[in-house]
Design an enzyme around this catalytic site. Structure first.
Site, PDB file in Angstrom:
ATOM      1  N   GLU A  16      51.679  46.292  42.893  1.00 60.07           N
ATOM      2  CA  GLU A  16      52.970  46.853  43.249  1.00 60.07           C
ATOM      3  C   GLU A  16      53.131  47.904  44.360  1.00 60.07           C
ATOM      4  O   GLU A  16      54.231  48.248  44.873  1.00 60.07           O
ATOM      5  CB  GLU A  16      53.953  47.258  42.089  1.00 60.07           C
ATOM      6  CG  GLU A  16      53.927  46.122  41.149  1.00 60.07           C
ATOM      7  CD  GLU A  16      54.772  46.231  39.708  1.00 60.07           C
ATOM      8  OE1 GLU A  16      55.334  47.662  39.623  1.00 60.07           O
ATOM      9  OE2 GLU A  16      54.400  45.570  38.627  1.00 60.07           O
ATOM     10  N   GLU A  23      52.775  36.921  38.084  1.00 65.46           N
ATOM     11  CA  GLU A  23      53.370  37.215  36.822  1.00 65.46           C
ATOM     12  C   GLU A  23      54.292  36.120  36.490  1.00 65.46           C
ATOM     13  O   GLU A  23      55.436  36.436  37.227  1.00 65.46           O
ATOM     14  CB  GLU A  23      54.032  38.827  36.700  1.00 65.46           C
ATOM     15  CG  GLU A  23      53.211  39.830  36.446  1.00 65.46           C
ATOM     16  CD  GLU A  23      53.829  41.233  36.622  1.00 65.46           C
ATOM     17  OE1 GLU A  23      55.062  41.128  35.993  1.00 65.46           O
ATOM     18  OE2 GLU A  23      53.257  42.221  36.606  1.00 65.46           O
TER      19      GLU A  23
END
Ligand SMILES: *[C@@H]1O[C@H](CO)[C@@H](O)[C@H](O)[C@H]1NC(C)=O
Ligand SMILES: *[C@H]1O[C@H](CO)[C@@H](O)[C@H](O)[C@H]1NC(C)=O
Length: 259
Positions: free
Chosen positions: A170, A213
């Site tokens: 991220e 994810e």
């Protein structure tokens, strides 16, 4: 948070010539290629600090029996460095042992090092957030430490270990630390997190389409709807992802509760 976002993936690659158990990890737009074998990857997340060491083998085995070939985990910075430069890698924080158990089970591993754990925890150094030199410096120090520990334990596939992919979660600002491991970590690929990723396309058409994810659910907000996702919807989204040239998908998380 319900959309999808992009994070970076690093291919732990470059076979070290001479070590017969070392795996060469390559990729193209339609496969991850491990020792010349073209694969799509079915992965699932198991977070080592959320269970005891005694539970690890069983959890990994259940994931394997459920059809997964890869286990993915974050590295939990806040647990490993509770106070600045004071580290803990014992007990269920022994991530090296966790990956060794993944390998013992005959599975691949994906390592994610990052400041952010998707909204659960973030390492706090100051109140000034993450976009500053103090934070970045701490992050660099920690990431370098983890990469070096993984290298010393020969956890990367190029060293004969289980880790085929390493990811920075991220944040795009810590690629520096991987410089330490440039000889084993070679390329960066952007990936998708979300409920549906079939429409995602990598930033380079030569790169594989990777869903890091696949959210099997989401946390419930006070007073809001239960964000339950049915198994059918999940299965459909996975099928659609692979139908649309998907190469790697990771269940986030993989549900291993007793049936
Ligand atoms: C290190 O982590 C382990 C496992 O979570 C814990 O049991 C232990 O108390 C920690 N050690 C210190 C010194 O905090
Ligand atoms: C993620 O899982 C859901 C179902 O749980 C599925 O619908 C979706 O296609 C999956 N996404 C990817 C990119 O695999």
């Amino acid at each position: 948070m319900w959309g999808s976002w992009v994070s970076l993936l690093l291919i732990a690659s470059l076979g070290l010539i001479g070590s017969c158990s070392a795996a060469a990890v390559e990729y193209d737009s339609s496969a991850v290629i491990i020792n010349g074998e073209r694969k799509i990857i079915l992965s699932g997340s198991i977070h080592y600090p959320r269970s005891t060491v005694e539970m690890w083998s069983d959890l990994i085995q259940k994931a394997k029996e459920g059809g997964l070939d890869t286990i993915e985990t974050y590295i939990f910075w806040n647990a490993h460095e509770p106070r600045r430069r004071e580290y803990n890698f014992t007990g269920n924080l022994d991530f090296v042992k966790f990956f060794q158990k993944v390998q013992e089970a005959g599975l691949h591993g994906i390592l994610r090092i990052g400041a952010s754990l998707c909204g659960y925890t973030i390492f706090r150094i100051s109140n000034s957030g993450t976009n500053n030199e103090i934070f970045k410096n701490e992050m660099r120090t920690f990431t370098t430490k983890i990469v070096n520990m993984a290298k010393e334990a020969k956890l990367f596939a190029s060293q004969g270990g289980p880790i085929i992919l390493a990811q920075e979660n991220e944040y795009g600002n810590v690629m520096g630390p991987y410089g330490e491991a440039r000889e084993i970590i070679r390329s960066m690929i952007n990936t998708c997190n979300g409920f549906y990723c079939d429409a995602f396309t990598p930033n380079n058409p030569k790169n594989p389409k990777i869903w890091t994810e696949n959210w099997t659910g989401w946390f419930k907000k006070w007073g809001q709807k239960d964000p339950h996702r049915t198994a059918e919807d999940l299965a459909f989204s996975v099928a659609r992802f692979f139908q649309q040239n998907g190469v790697l998908q990771n269940y986030y998380m993989v549900d291993l509760s007793p049936t």
